[in-house]
Structures are given as structure tokens and as C-alpha cells.
Scaffold this motif. Structure first.
Motif, short mmCIF file in Angstrom:
data_model
loop_
_atom_site.label_atom_id
_atom_site.label_comp_id
_atom_site.label_asym_id
_atom_site.label_seq_id
_atom_site.Cartn_x
_atom_site.Cartn_y
_atom_site.Cartn_z
N GLU A 104 -48.80 -29.23 14.70
CA GLU A 104 -47.50 -28.78 15.25
C GLU A 104 -47.53 -28.82 16.77
O GLU A 104 -46.50 -28.99 17.42
N ASN A 105 -48.74 -28.64 17.35
CA ASN A 105 -48.87 -28.70 18.82
C ASN A 105 -49.02 -30.14 19.31
O ASN A 105 -49.30 -30.36 20.48
N GLY A 106 -48.93 -31.08 18.40
CA GLY A 106 -48.94 -32.49 18.80
C GLY A 106 -50.26 -33.20 18.58
O GLY A 106 -50.39 -34.39 18.91
N MET A 107 -51.24 -32.51 18.04
CA MET A 107 -52.55 -33.16 17.85
C MET A 107 -52.53 -34.04 16.60
O MET A 107 -51.84 -33.74 15.63
N GLY A 133 -44.66 -37.18 11.17
CA GLY A 133 -43.24 -37.22 10.78
C GLY A 133 -42.88 -36.06 9.86
O GLY A 133 -41.80 -35.46 9.99
N ASP A 134 -43.78 -35.74 8.93
CA ASP A 134 -43.54 -34.60 8.02
C ASP A 134 -43.43 -33.29 8.83
O ASP A 134 -42.60 -32.43 8.54
N ILE A 135 -44.32 -33.16 9.82
CA ILE A 135 -44.32 -31.95 10.65
C ILE A 135 -42.98 -31.83 11.39
O ILE A 135 -42.36 -30.76 11.44
N GLN A 136 -42.53 -32.95 11.94
CA GLN A 136 -41.25 -32.97 12.68
C GLN A 136 -40.09 -32.65 11.76
O GLN A 136 -39.19 -31.86 12.10
N ASN A 137 -40.13 -33.22 10.55
CA ASN A 137 -39.07 -32.98 9.56
C ASN A 137 -38.96 -31.48 9.24
O ASN A 137 -37.87 -30.92 9.16
N ALA A 138 -40.13 -30.84 9.07
CA ALA A 138 -40.13 -29.39 8.78
C ALA A 138 -39.53 -28.62 9.94
O ALA A 138 -38.70 -27.72 9.74
N ARG A 139 -39.92 -29.01 11.16
CA ARG A 139 -39.40 -28.31 12.35
C ARG A 139 -37.87 -28.39 12.38
O ARG A 139 -37.20 -27.38 12.65
N GLU A 140 -37.34 -29.58 12.07
CA GLU A 140 -35.88 -29.75 12.11
C GLU A 140 -35.18 -28.93 11.03
O GLU A 140 -33.98 -28.68 11.10
N ASN A 171 -51.00 -20.75 -5.14
CA ASN A 171 -50.00 -19.94 -5.84
C ASN A 171 -50.44 -19.69 -7.28
O ASN A 171 -50.90 -20.62 -7.96
N VAL A 172 -50.29 -18.45 -7.72
CA VAL A 172 -50.52 -18.17 -9.13
C VAL A 172 -49.42 -17.23 -9.59
O VAL A 172 -49.10 -16.24 -8.93
N GLU A 173 -48.77 -17.61 -10.68
CA GLU A 173 -47.63 -16.84 -11.18
C GLU A 173 -47.74 -16.66 -12.66
O GLU A 173 -48.18 -17.59 -13.37
N TYR A 174 -47.31 -15.50 -13.12
CA TYR A 174 -47.35 -15.22 -14.55
C TYR A 174 -45.93 -14.92 -14.97
O TYR A 174 -45.37 -13.88 -14.64
N ILE A 175 -45.32 -15.88 -15.66
CA ILE A 175 -43.91 -15.73 -16.04
C ILE A 175 -43.79 -15.88 -17.55
O ILE A 175 -44.18 -16.92 -18.11
N ASP A 176 -43.22 -14.86 -18.20
CA ASP A 176 -42.99 -14.88 -19.65
C ASP A 176 -44.24 -15.32 -20.42
O ASP A 176 -44.17 -16.18 -21.30
N GLY A 177 -45.35 -14.77 -20.03
CA GLY A 177 -46.59 -15.06 -20.77
C GLY A 177 -47.25 -16.37 -20.38
O GLY A 177 -48.28 -16.73 -20.95
N ASN A 178 -46.67 -17.09 -19.44
CA ASN A 178 -47.28 -18.37 -19.04
C ASN A 178 -47.79 -18.29 -17.61
O ASN A 178 -47.07 -17.84 -16.71
N LEU A 179 -49.02 -18.75 -17.44
CA LEU A 179 -49.61 -18.77 -16.10
C LEU A 179 -49.43 -20.15 -15.49
O LEU A 179 -49.71 -21.16 -16.13
N THR A 180 -48.92 -20.20 -14.26
CA THR A 180 -48.96 -21.46 -13.52
C THR A 180 -49.79 -21.22 -12.26
O THR A 180 -49.64 -20.17 -11.61
N ALA A 181 -50.65 -22.16 -11.96
CA ALA A 181 -51.52 -21.99 -10.79
C ALA A 181 -51.62 -23.33 -10.08
O ALA A 181 -51.82 -24.37 -10.72
N SER A 182 -51.46 -23.28 -8.76
CA SER A 182 -51.45 -24.55 -8.01
C SER A 182 -51.92 -24.35 -6.58
O SER A 182 -51.89 -23.23 -6.04
N VAL A 183 -52.34 -25.48 -6.00
CA VAL A 183 -52.57 -25.57 -4.55
C VAL A 183 -51.81 -26.80 -4.10
O VAL A 183 -52.04 -27.90 -4.63
N LYS A 184 -50.91 -26.63 -3.16
CA LYS A 184 -50.20 -27.81 -2.63
C LYS A 184 -49.54 -27.50 -1.29
O LYS A 184 -49.23 -26.32 -1.02
N PRO A 185 -49.30 -28.53 -0.47
CA PRO A 185 -48.59 -28.29 0.78
C PRO A 185 -47.14 -27.95 0.47
O PRO A 185 -46.52 -28.61 -0.37
N GLU A 186 -46.62 -26.92 1.14
CA GLU A 186 -45.21 -26.55 0.93
C GLU A 186 -44.56 -26.36 2.28
O GLU A 186 -45.19 -25.86 3.22
N MET A 187 -43.27 -26.75 2.36
CA MET A 187 -42.48 -26.46 3.55
C MET A 187 -41.95 -25.04 3.38
O MET A 187 -41.18 -24.76 2.47
N ILE A 188 -42.43 -24.13 4.24
CA ILE A 188 -42.08 -22.72 4.12
C ILE A 188 -41.04 -22.37 5.19
O ILE A 188 -41.24 -22.70 6.37
#
Ligand code: HSE
Length: 339
Positions: free
Chosen positions: A189-192, A252-259, A269-286
């Protein structure tokens, strides 16, 4: 009563722990009634030493600094024999992490449990690959399997959910669990350039010598697996966590997020919804309004969604000699409190 400690592995974390224990010795006695002696150390580089009456750790540190190996109190025992036969109450498993086999750490933990010794570890291998087996074995022998340092070093994530948040139902855990990748994304994000940021992360000691485990998300995946098993209480295997790292993120992805008033983060992320567990690692635009968006550099953070308190976010160190050494101390103190 004095807690007798064996250290298996005497690298950065083990030496960090010893530094804290020595510096805080009188505070630990007066504030918590905690006294200790280190009776055994086994390290693949320095050798194996044992004295049932307690080792002189200051002298041992001087020996490895001067000669590269231990010179006194040497024993021919290998690590497993030492674990089984020494008089320690607690074995601190601080040997190298192997996320393929979990060895030799899994064997070290089993030998400790079978000889009725507690385990304290920051090694992700046993907890990520064999949590249930380790916990069941510890329970069988009425000893503890303490792993606070496996996720976010000494920042109290696991103890937060089992202690102060006990009574809440936690439906999800979402976090920045790897300092190296968060540092790289912050610097981009600082340009490196990606490759320059990675090189700097290695120089600063955040990244592993082989940084593949950091940038491809494997380190964060191990931590998500541990969160699923320990915090969510759901059996989860490492290969059930989907995993994508940050190596494909471009300027470009970094710039897109900034915009879009957002920021890329590697999210576990790990979530337990209606008896089902989903677990993941991934880049996300927050979105910048989310508490995790403001976490920059090598800092880690985790947000827990609870039924009684809403979202709770904890922010802190995810690695480091003293920070991880502290995670071991906090588990040693907990064993002392409960013994
Ligand atoms: N390499 C890891 C990180 C160290 O960057 O977070 C802690 O597991």
C-alpha cells in the motif's frame, strides 16, 4: 511448590521464555506464588542436559554463546528418553514446526502425556494436525495440553475464549493470523513491490526462512484449524480448510481496493452455521470501516462473533521472541494455578 520444567528445543522461543523467567523471578514468586526450576533442555544444535535439582541456565546460555554447544550436565539421552525419564512436571515443546507430519513434536507430546507430564507448546504441528488425539491422550493421563502460543503468540486468543468469554456461543472467528503477509500487504500500500516487501519481511525476521508457508497461507491455515477445534469446538482437519495466499495480489489490486474504500487482508475465517463448519484462508477486500482493516504491519487481530456480547476484536503481536516466550509463561502460570 516449585514447578519443574523441561525444554525441548532451545531456540528463540525457549531463550525468550528463560529471559522472562529470570527477569521476573521475584515478581512471579511474590505476585503469583510461582517458583520454577529448569531441570532439562534438549536441543538439536546444543545437545541435551539434565539435572534433577535444576540447571544453571545462565551458565548454559554462556556456554552456547561461547562454544555453540552445552558443556556441563550433558546426558546421552535423546529427547524422547529425556521426556519419559526426567523429573519435570511440565514439558515445553519448542522444537521446530513441521506442518506435514507434525513430527517430532507429536511424539514429544505423546511421550510427555504417557509419562504424566503436562505439555505447553507454541508449535502448531501437534495442535493443527492432531488436536483431538493430543487432547484425548492428555485427558486420559489427567494432564494438560496447553497451546496458547500457537495462535497470535502471547496475545491471549485461545485463553480469551475459554476464560473470559466462557458462557458465550461463538459462531465465527475471523482474523489476520499471519504477520508476514499483513506486513507485505501494508508495504505494498506504501508503494513497495511484492518481492521487495517479502525480502524486507525476511530481513526483519517476520517471515520464515522459507516464506512459502507464510505467503501461500499455510501458516494461517494451521491457525484456522486450531481455532476451529479449540474455539468452535468442532473437529476440523487441516485439509478441510480451503487455502489461498497473497502471492497473486498485484499493485493494481491494491489500487482497486483503495478506490473502493477497502484494503486487502489475508483473512482466516471459521464459521459454524446451521451445523456446518466452513473454514478458509484467502485474501479479502475489507471495508475500511471494519475493525480488521486498520491492522497494519506485522500485527495480528481476531474478531469473534458471540451471542451475548456481539463482536469482540483482539489485536496484538503474532510472533516474536518475548511475545511467544510470554505465551509459554502464561500457560505455565495457568498450570500452576490449577495444580
Ligand atoms: N511467520 C509467522 C508470521 C510467525 O509471520 O506470522 C508466527 O507464526
Amino acid at each position: 511448590m516449585e514447578q519443574k520444567i523441561a525444554l525441548i528445543g532451545f531456540g528463540t522461543v525457549g531463550q525468550g521464555l528463560v529471559e522472562i523467567l529470570e527477569n521476573k523471578k521475584s515478581d512471579l514468586i511474590s505476585n503469583y506464588g510461582y517458583n520454577y526450576s529448569i531441570v532439562a533442555i534438549s536441543d538439536i544444535r546444543f545437545g541435551t542436559v539434565y539435572d534433577p535439582e535444576g540447571l544453571d541456565v545462565t551458565q548454559l546460555l554462556a556456554e552456547i554463546s561461547d562454544t555453540g554447544s552445552f558443556q556441563h550436565n550433558l546426558t546421552d539421552w535423546d529427547a524422547l528418553t529425556l521426556i519419559k525419564n526426567c523429573n519435570a512436571d511440565v514439558v515445553c515443546e519448542l522444537a521446530f514446526t513441521d506442518l506435514e507430519t507434525g513430527e517430532p513434536a507429536i511424539s514429544h507430546c505423546m511421550a510427555a502425556f504417557e509419562s504424566r507430564k503436562h505439555i505447553v507448546t507454541s508449535n502448531k504441528g501437534p495442535a493443527a494436525l492432531a488436536y483431538k488425539k493430543m487432547k484425548d491422550l492428555a485427558d486420559k493421563y489427567n494432564v494438560m495440553f496447553m497451546i496458547e502460543g500457537t495462535v497470535m503468540s502471547g496475545t491471549p486468543v485461545l485463553n480469551l475464549t475459554s476464560g473470559p468469554l466462557a458462557g458465550c456461543r461463538i459462531s465465527s472467528a475471523k482474523g489476520i493470523l499471519n504477520g508476514t503477509t499483513n506486513y507485505i500487504l501494508s508495504e505494498m500500500e506504501n508503494g513497495m513491490e511484492y518481492k521487495d516487501a517479502l525480502k524486507k519481511a525476511q530481513e526483519l525476521g517476520y517471515a520464515e526462512a522459507d516464506p512459502t508457508g507464510d505467503v501461500e497461507g499455510y501458516d494461517a491455515r494451521a491457525k484456522v484449524t486450531i481455532l476451529a477445534n479449540v474455539v468452535m469446538g468442532v473437529p476440523c482437519l487441516l485439509n478441510e480448510v480451503t487455502c489461498e495466499g497473497i502471492s497473486a495480489i498485484t499493485a493494481g489490486d491494491i489500487q482497486n481496493a483503495r478506490e473502493n474504500n477497502s484494503r486487502w487482508k489475508l483473512i482466516g475465517n471459521v464459521e459454524y452455521i446451521d451445523g456446518n463448519l466452513t473454514a478458509s484462508v484467502k485474501p479479502e477486500m475489507i471495508a475500511l470501516t471494519h475493525p480488521l482493516a486498520g491492522i497494519m504491519g506485522p500485527t495480528n487481530a481476531a474478531t469473534f462473533s458471540t451471542d451475548l456480547l456481539g463482536d469482540i476484536t483482539i489485536v496484538g503481536a503474532g510472533a516474536g521472541k518475548i511475545e511467544t516466550g510470554f505465551s509459554i509463561l502464561s500457560d505455565l502460570l495457568e498450570i500452576h494455578r490449577l495444580s
